[in-house]
Design a protein around this motif. Structure first.
Motif, mmCIF file in Angstrom:
data_model
loop_
_atom_site.group_PDB
_atom_site.id
_atom_site.type_symbol
_atom_site.label_atom_id
_atom_site.label_comp_id
_atom_site.label_asym_id
_atom_site.label_seq_id
_atom_site.Cartn_x
_atom_site.Cartn_y
_atom_site.Cartn_z
ATOM 1 N N ARG A 186 0.848 -1.200 0.000
ATOM 2 C CA ARG A 186 0.000 0.000 0.000
ATOM 3 C C ARG A 186 0.875 1.238 0.000
ATOM 4 O O ARG A 186 1.849 1.322 0.750
ATOM 5 C CB ARG A 186 -0.885 0.009 1.242
ATOM 6 C CG ARG A 186 -1.653 1.316 1.450
ATOM 7 C CD ARG A 186 -2.111 1.452 2.886
ATOM 8 N NE ARG A 186 -2.792 2.720 3.130
ATOM 9 C CZ ARG A 186 -2.889 3.296 4.320
ATOM 10 N NH1 ARG A 186 -2.339 2.721 5.384
ATOM 11 N NH2 ARG A 186 -3.521 4.448 4.460
ATOM 12 N N CYS B 187 -1.273 7.850 -1.047
ATOM 13 C CA CYS B 187 -2.404 7.931 -1.988
ATOM 14 C C CYS B 187 -3.263 6.674 -2.010
ATOM 15 O O CYS B 187 -4.193 6.577 -2.821
ATOM 16 C CB CYS B 187 -1.911 8.258 -3.393
ATOM 17 S SG CYS B 187 -0.616 7.172 -3.995
ATOM 18 N N ASP B 188 -2.954 5.702 -1.146
ATOM 19 C CA ASP B 188 -3.764 4.490 -0.981
ATOM 20 C C ASP B 188 -3.791 3.590 -2.216
ATOM 21 O O ASP B 188 -4.683 2.754 -2.359
ATOM 22 C CB ASP B 188 -5.200 4.833 -0.568
ATOM 23 C CG ASP B 188 -5.283 5.284 0.880
ATOM 24 O OD1 ASP B 188 -4.458 4.827 1.690
ATOM 25 O OD2 ASP B 188 -6.165 6.104 1.196
ATOM 26 N N GLU C 143 -4.417 -0.787 11.633
ATOM 27 C CA GLU C 143 -5.658 -0.468 10.933
ATOM 28 C C GLU C 143 -6.035 -1.635 10.027
ATOM 29 O O GLU C 143 -5.170 -2.363 9.545
ATOM 30 C CB GLU C 143 -5.493 0.781 10.059
ATOM 31 C CG GLU C 143 -5.133 2.055 10.792
ATOM 32 C CD GLU C 143 -4.848 3.176 9.808
ATOM 33 O OE1 GLU C 143 -5.760 3.995 9.565
ATOM 34 O OE2 GLU C 143 -3.728 3.213 9.263
ATOM 35 N N PHE D 55 -8.394 -2.692 6.516
ATOM 36 C CA PHE D 55 -8.956 -2.111 5.303
ATOM 37 C C PHE D 55 -9.700 -3.181 4.518
ATOM 38 O O PHE D 55 -9.461 -4.376 4.676
ATOM 39 C CB PHE D 55 -7.846 -1.533 4.413
ATOM 40 C CG PHE D 55 -6.882 -0.636 5.119
ATOM 41 C CD1 PHE D 55 -7.188 0.701 5.337
ATOM 42 C CD2 PHE D 55 -5.668 -1.118 5.577
ATOM 43 C CE1 PHE D 55 -6.302 1.538 5.990
ATOM 44 C CE2 PHE D 55 -4.764 -0.295 6.231
ATOM 45 C CZ PHE D 55 -5.084 1.040 6.441
ATOM 46 N N TYR E 233 -11.795 2.298 2.863
ATOM 47 C CA TYR E 233 -11.847 2.464 4.312
ATOM 48 C C TYR E 233 -13.216 2.000 4.806
ATOM 49 O O TYR E 233 -14.246 2.411 4.274
ATOM 50 C CB TYR E 233 -11.621 3.924 4.696
ATOM 51 C CG TYR E 233 -10.188 4.370 4.538
ATOM 52 C CD1 TYR E 233 -9.288 4.259 5.591
ATOM 53 C CD2 TYR E 233 -9.734 4.877 3.327
ATOM 54 C CE1 TYR E 233 -7.965 4.655 5.446
ATOM 55 C CE2 TYR E 233 -8.416 5.270 3.171
ATOM 56 C CZ TYR E 233 -7.537 5.161 4.231
ATOM 57 O OH TYR E 233 -6.225 5.543 4.082
ATOM 58 N N GLU F 286 -18.714 1.803 4.149
ATOM 59 C CA GLU F 286 -17.548 2.629 3.835
ATOM 60 C C GLU F 286 -17.524 3.863 4.728
ATOM 61 O O GLU F 286 -18.565 4.454 5.026
ATOM 62 C CB GLU F 286 -17.591 3.042 2.364
ATOM 63 C CG GLU F 286 -16.312 3.659 1.853
ATOM 64 C CD GLU F 286 -16.291 3.793 0.341
ATOM 65 O OE1 GLU F 286 -15.351 4.421 -0.177
ATOM 66 O OE2 GLU F 286 -17.216 3.268 -0.314
ATOM 67 N N SER G 183 -15.108 7.597 5.836
ATOM 68 C CA SER G 183 -14.167 8.578 5.288
ATOM 69 C C SER G 183 -12.742 8.249 5.722
ATOM 70 O O SER G 183 -12.514 7.700 6.803
ATOM 71 C CB SER G 183 -14.535 9.986 5.764
ATOM 72 O OG SER G 183 -15.837 10.333 5.347
ATOM 73 N N LYS G 184 -11.811 8.616 4.878
ATOM 74 C CA LYS G 184 -10.400 8.405 5.206
ATOM 75 C C LYS G 184 -10.015 9.299 6.370
ATOM 76 O O LYS G 184 -10.258 10.505 6.346
ATOM 77 C CB LYS G 184 -9.531 8.721 3.987
ATOM 78 C CG LYS G 184 -8.041 8.566 4.247
ATOM 79 C CD LYS G 184 -7.237 8.864 2.994
ATOM 80 C CE LYS G 184 -5.743 8.729 3.267
ATOM 81 N NZ LYS G 184 -4.938 8.972 2.048
ATOM 82 N N PRO G 185 -9.416 8.731 7.420
ATOM 83 C CA PRO G 185 -8.989 9.569 8.554
ATOM 84 C C PRO G 185 -7.870 10.514 8.142
ATOM 85 O O PRO G 185 -7.022 10.175 7.312
ATOM 86 C CB PRO G 185 -8.511 8.538 9.586
ATOM 87 C CG PRO G 185 -8.178 7.318 8.795
ATOM 88 C CD PRO G 185 -9.116 7.306 7.629
ATOM 89 N N LYS G 186 -7.876 11.697 8.715
ATOM 90 C CA LYS G 186 -6.848 12.686 8.390
ATOM 91 C C LYS G 186 -5.632 12.454 9.270
ATOM 92 O O LYS G 186 -5.703 12.526 10.491
ATOM 93 C CB LYS G 186 -7.398 14.099 8.597
ATOM 94 C CG LYS G 186 -8.524 14.457 7.638
ATOM 95 C CD LYS G 186 -9.001 15.877 7.857
ATOM 96 C CE LYS G 186 -10.113 16.236 6.872
ATOM 97 N NZ LYS G 186 -10.602 17.631 7.067
ATOM 98 N N LYS G 187 -4.517 12.153 8.620
ATOM 99 C CA LYS G 187 -3.271 11.919 9.340
ATOM 100 C C LYS G 187 -2.140 12.621 8.611
ATOM 101 O O LYS G 187 -2.142 12.730 7.381
ATOM 102 C CB LYS G 187 -2.957 10.419 9.428
ATOM 103 C CG LYS G 187 -3.934 9.623 10.271
ATOM 104 C CD LYS G 187 -3.508 8.178 10.340
ATOM 105 C CE LYS G 187 -4.466 7.358 11.189
ATOM 106 N NZ LYS G 187 -4.052 5.934 11.250
#
Length: 251
Positions: A6, A10-11, A88, A90, A109, A227, A229-233
């Motif tokens: 991964r 940008c996943d 995490e 996925f 996610y 699904e 939202s992508k967590p902000k990190k």
């Protein structure tokens, strides 16, 4: 050896296999037999070039998490499985648009689960086996037994049933064994419908086949994806040499 990689920035997902360096062969529309162009490929090095300076990590596929909307042998389908980096988890979507295209992977996610839509009995298999083992039983009586069996799933809680170890050819069709409570309920219903030797034959038939044969329940499921939202990190950039074959794990 296979690796699921991964790009944290940008996943993007790459499933690295020993076949990544296999060449492709291109045939022109007017090419003569045996005439083709060889295209050298290295999917892993292409992935490193496209994500140079990004942080990469290897994901571990979670056992027994694979599911698909079509049979296992179908080459063109959408499948899902779960993977983790240790902290995490996925959902990974695996798909190809047509038979000529390579497999693609997409990170999602969230999570997914199988929702049971219906539970049914194997009516045709039951009738065939019952008449073969109980030749003195009339077809009318066999139909009566099948109708009783078809009523049983209405009172069954699938959470109390045990899956059979053998896998179905379809990921969304799962077979379950009849538990003791359900078996007793079926026998009680049959005791009211059959008498004498007929009941004894039916009782023997149920005891022979309730665990792993024609009296299994077949549950039909559908895939439900939740699904998020992508967590902000904050992601610290990490330069990775294109020539490197090492997969850097997230710290």
């Amino acid at each position: 050896m296979n690796h699921l990689i991964r790009c944290v920035n940008c996943d993007a997902i790459l499933f690295k296999t020993p076949f990544d360096q296999w060449p492709e062969y291109e045939f022109g529309p007017n090419s003569s037999p045996g005439s083709f162009r060889t295209i050298e490929k290295d999917d892993y090095q292409d992935f490193l070039r496209n994500h140079q300076g990004h942080r990469l990590e290897e994901l571990t596929i979670i056992d027994d998490s694979f599911v698909s909307e079509k049979p296992y042998i179908e080459p063109v389908k959408v499948s899902y499985f779960k993977a983790t980096n240790g902290s995490e988890s996925f959902v990974i979507k695996k798909y190809r648009k047509n038979i000529a295209n390579p497999l693609e992977y997409k990170l999602i996610y969230g999570d997914f689960h199988l929702k049971c839509l219906s539970i049914e009995v194997l009516s045709e298999e039951i009738k065939k086996q019952l008449l073969a083992e109980c030749p003195g039983l009339s077809e009318e009586k066999a139909e009566s037994f099948i109708r009783i069996c078809q009523d049983i799933p209405k009172v069954v809680d699938i959470k109390n049933l045990e899956k059979v170890p053998e896998e179905s050819s379809h990921p969304l069709e799962i077979y379950y064994q009849m538990d003791d409570v359900t078996g007793a309920h079926l026998l009680r219903r049959c005791r009211n419908a059959f008498q004498g030797k007929e009941y004894l034959d039916i009782e023997d038939f149920i005891n022979r086949h309730r665990d792993n044969s024609v009296l299994l329940f077949k549950a039909i499921h559908k895939i439900e994806i939740a699904e998020v939202s992508k967590p902000k990190k904050e992601i610290r950039p990490l330069a990775i040499p294109v020539e490197s074959k090492k997969i850097l794990k997230k710290r």
